[in-house]
Design a protein around this motif. Structure first.
Motif, PDB file in Angstrom:
ATOM      1  N   ASN A  42      17.064  29.991  39.094  1.00 33.26           N
ATOM      2  CA  ASN A  42      16.163  31.126  39.169  1.00 33.26           C
ATOM      3  C   ASN A  42      16.281  31.762  40.547  1.00 33.26           C
ATOM      4  OD1 ASN A  42      13.776  32.735  39.651  1.00 33.26           O
ATOM      5  ND2 ASN A  42      12.915  31.800  37.817  1.00 33.26           N
ATOM      6  N   LEU A  43      16.699  33.015  40.588  1.00 34.34           N
ATOM      7  CA  LEU A  43      16.902  33.709  41.856  1.00 34.34           C
ATOM      8  C   LEU A  43      15.615  33.857  42.659  1.00 34.34           C
ATOM      9  CD1 LEU A  43      19.270  36.624  40.751  1.00 34.34           C
ATOM     10  CD2 LEU A  43      19.889  34.536  41.982  1.00 34.34           C
ATOM     11  N   ASN A  44      14.486  33.869  41.985  1.00 33.24           N
ATOM     12  CA  ASN A  44      13.211  34.090  42.667  1.00 33.24           C
ATOM     13  C   ASN A  44      12.585  32.821  43.232  1.00 33.24           C
ATOM     14  OD1 ASN A  44      13.125  36.907  42.294  1.00 33.24           O
ATOM     15  ND2 ASN A  44      12.527  36.593  40.169  1.00 33.24           N
ATOM     16  N   GLY A  56      31.049  30.622  43.974  1.00 37.40           N
ATOM     17  CA  GLY A  56      31.320  31.724  44.882  1.00 37.40           C
ATOM     18  C   GLY A  56      30.226  31.997  45.897  1.00 37.40           C
ATOM     19  N   ILE A  57      29.159  31.219  45.848  1.00 32.50           N
ATOM     20  CA  ILE A  57      28.044  31.409  46.774  1.00 32.50           C
ATOM     21  C   ILE A  57      28.015  30.244  47.749  1.00 32.50           C
ATOM     22  CG2 ILE A  57      25.529  31.633  47.020  1.00 32.50           C
ATOM     23  CD1 ILE A  57      26.731  33.985  45.546  1.00 32.50           C
ATOM     24  N   GLY A  58      28.194  30.547  49.001  1.00 30.55           N
ATOM     25  CA  GLY A  58      28.080  29.535  50.046  1.00 30.55           C
ATOM     26  C   GLY A  58      26.732  29.674  50.735  1.00 30.55           C
ATOM     27  N   LYS A  85      24.021  41.924  50.252  1.00 34.08           N
ATOM     28  CA  LYS A  85      25.269  42.045  51.010  1.00 34.08           C
ATOM     29  C   LYS A  85      26.201  40.886  50.666  1.00 34.08           C
ATOM     30  CE  LYS A  85      27.157  42.446  55.611  1.00 34.08           C
ATOM     31  NZ  LYS A  85      26.918  42.419  57.045  1.00 34.08           N
ATOM     32  N   GLY A  86      27.440  41.241  50.326  1.00 37.42           N
ATOM     33  CA  GLY A  86      28.449  40.236  50.010  1.00 37.42           C
ATOM     34  C   GLY A  86      28.563  39.914  48.535  1.00 37.42           C
ATOM     35  N   ILE A  87      27.710  40.517  47.728  1.00 35.26           N
ATOM     36  CA  ILE A  87      27.761  40.273  46.284  1.00 35.26           C
ATOM     37  C   ILE A  87      28.019  41.596  45.579  1.00 35.26           C
ATOM     38  CG2 ILE A  87      26.510  39.464  44.244  1.00 35.26           C
ATOM     39  CD1 ILE A  87      25.006  37.568  46.096  1.00 35.26           C
ATOM     40  N   GLY A  88      29.153  41.674  44.939  1.00 35.91           N
ATOM     41  CA  GLY A  88      29.519  42.890  44.221  1.00 35.91           C
ATOM     42  C   GLY A  88      29.437  42.684  42.719  1.00 35.91           C
ATOM     43  N   LYS A  89      29.939  43.666  41.997  1.00 33.93           N
ATOM     44  CA  LYS A  89      29.870  43.620  40.541  1.00 33.93           C
ATOM     45  C   LYS A  89      30.679  42.458  39.958  1.00 33.93           C
ATOM     46  CE  LYS A  89      28.880  48.497  39.911  1.00 33.93           C
ATOM     47  NZ  LYS A  89      29.290  49.767  39.332  1.00 33.93           N
ATOM     48  N   LYS A  90      31.860  42.192  40.531  1.00 34.79           N
ATOM     49  CA  LYS A  90      32.680  41.087  40.017  1.00 34.79           C
ATOM     50  C   LYS A  90      31.981  39.746  40.236  1.00 34.79           C
ATOM     51  CE  LYS A  90      37.206  43.200  40.268  1.00 34.79           C
ATOM     52  NZ  LYS A  90      38.580  43.111  40.763  1.00 34.79           N
ATOM     53  N   MET A  91      31.394  39.577  41.406  1.00 34.08           N
ATOM     54  CA  MET A  91      30.670  38.335  41.695  1.00 34.08           C
ATOM     55  C   MET A  91      29.485  38.201  40.742  1.00 34.08           C
ATOM     56  SD  MET A  91      30.189  35.575  43.557  1.00 34.08           S
ATOM     57  CE  MET A  91      31.193  35.815  44.992  1.00 34.08           C
ATOM     58  N   LEU A  92      28.802  39.300  40.510  1.00 39.02           N
ATOM     59  CA  LEU A  92      27.659  39.289  39.599  1.00 39.02           C
ATOM     60  C   LEU A  92      28.085  38.861  38.199  1.00 39.02           C
ATOM     61  CD1 LEU A  92      24.674  39.845  39.080  1.00 39.02           C
ATOM     62  CD2 LEU A  92      25.259  42.237  38.697  1.00 39.02           C
ATOM     63  N   GLU A  93      29.238  39.335  37.750  1.00 40.45           N
ATOM     64  CA  GLU A  93      29.738  38.951  36.425  1.00 40.45           C
ATOM     65  C   GLU A  93      29.982  37.442  36.354  1.00 40.45           C
ATOM     66  OE1 GLU A  93      33.184  41.286  35.420  1.00 40.45           O
ATOM     67  OE2 GLU A  93      32.106  43.173  35.651  1.00 40.45           O
ATOM     68  N   LYS A  94      30.521  36.856  37.425  1.00 42.21           N
ATOM     69  CA  LYS A  94      30.751  35.413  37.463  1.00 42.21           C
ATOM     70  C   LYS A  94      29.440  34.628  37.419  1.00 42.21           C
ATOM     71  CE  LYS A  94      34.878  35.352  40.378  1.00 42.21           C
ATOM     72  NZ  LYS A  94      35.399  34.844  41.669  1.00 42.21           N
ATOM     73  N   LEU A  95      28.405  35.204  38.022  1.00 42.85           N
ATOM     74  CA  LEU A  95      27.139  34.482  38.153  1.00 42.85           C
ATOM     75  C   LEU A  95      26.204  34.641  36.958  1.00 42.85           C
ATOM     76  CD1 LEU A  95      26.378  35.384  41.875  1.00 42.85           C
ATOM     77  CD2 LEU A  95      27.123  33.175  40.984  1.00 42.85           C
ATOM     78  N   GLN A  96      26.425  35.638  36.125  1.00 41.56           N
ATOM     79  CA  GLN A  96      25.498  35.968  35.033  1.00 41.56           C
ATOM     80  C   GLN A  96      25.048  34.752  34.226  1.00 41.56           C
ATOM     81  OE1 GLN A  96      24.176  38.964  33.806  1.00 41.56           O
ATOM     82  NE2 GLN A  96      25.104  40.357  35.255  1.00 41.56           N
ATOM     83  N   GLU A  97      25.989  33.887  33.871  1.00 39.52           N
ATOM     84  CA  GLU A  97      25.647  32.745  33.017  1.00 39.52           C
ATOM     85  C   GLU A  97      24.974  31.600  33.778  1.00 39.52           C
ATOM     86  OE1 GLU A  97      29.656  30.195  32.532  1.00 39.52           O
ATOM     87  OE2 GLU A  97      29.810  32.292  31.904  1.00 39.52           O
ATOM     88  N   HIS A  98      24.919  31.705  35.099  1.00 38.41           N
ATOM     89  CA  HIS A  98      24.375  30.621  35.912  1.00 38.41           C
ATOM     90  C   HIS A  98      23.007  30.956  36.526  1.00 38.41           C
ATOM     91  CE1 HIS A  98      28.275  28.636  35.749  1.00 38.41           C
ATOM     92  NE2 HIS A  98      28.817  29.796  36.050  1.00 38.41           N
ATOM     93  N   ILE A  99      22.554  32.193  36.382  1.00 38.09           N
ATOM     94  CA  ILE A  99      21.325  32.616  37.056  1.00 38.09           C
ATOM     95  C   ILE A  99      20.299  33.174  36.076  1.00 38.09           C
ATOM     96  CG2 ILE A  99      22.418  33.037  39.294  1.00 38.09           C
ATOM     97  CD1 ILE A  99      22.582  36.024  38.560  1.00 38.09           C
ATOM     98  N   SER A 100      19.059  33.165  36.542  1.00 43.19           N
ATOM     99  CA  SER A 100      17.964  33.776  35.772  1.00 43.19           C
ATOM    100  C   SER A 100      16.956  34.335  36.771  1.00 43.19           C
ATOM    101  CB  SER A 100      17.294  32.726  34.871  1.00 43.19           C
ATOM    102  OG  SER A 100      16.622  31.760  35.649  1.00 43.19           O
ATOM    103  N   ILE A 101      15.982  35.078  36.245  1.00 42.75           N
ATOM    104  CA  ILE A 101      14.900  35.597  37.088  1.00 42.75           C
ATOM    105  C   ILE A 101      13.572  35.184  36.502  1.00 42.75           C
ATOM    106  CG2 ILE A 101      16.123  37.514  38.128  1.00 42.75           C
ATOM    107  CD1 ILE A 101      14.825  39.309  36.000  1.00 42.75           C
TER     108      ILE A 101
END
Length: 101
Positions: A42-44, A56-58, A85-101
């Motif tokens: 959960n990002l929040n 991809g997230i350090g 900053k540092g997170i673009g559309k491609k990174m977001l696509e990689k993260l979609q299945e791993h994150i929630s809000i």
């Protein structure tokens, strides 16, 4: 020759319990990794350490996510993560299945 076989047998017998502990730790680590992959972060509410487990997230990007969250408030959509900053559309696509809000 019999001495060598005896020594190898005894050595193997003594090391067997140790190898079982190593194997058990390995299985436990793999199970934890699989569990983390199955759970969405959960990002929040995620901590820096939890965010840093995402692909991809350090630590720097995890800190940027938290900084963004503190500055602008809770994320209201997953797409909003691309504003960090540092997170673009491609990174977001990689993260979609791993994150929630």
């Amino acid at each position: 020759m019999k001495k060598i076989i005896s020594v190898l047998f005894i050595s193997g017998t003594l090391l067997l319990p140790v190898s079982n502990f190593v194997l058990a730790d390995s299985v436990t680590d793999k199970a934890k990794t699989m569990q983390m992959k199955m759970q969405k972060i959960n990002l929040n509410t995620a901590s820096l350490d939890e965010l840093a487990t995402l692909p991809g997230i350090g630590e720097k990007k995890a800190a940027a996510i938290i900084e963004y969250r503190e500055k602008y408030g809770k994320f209201t959509s997953l797409e909003q993560l691309a504003e960090v900053k540092g997170i673009g559309k491609k990174m977001l696509e990689k993260l979609q299945e791993h994150i929630s809000i």
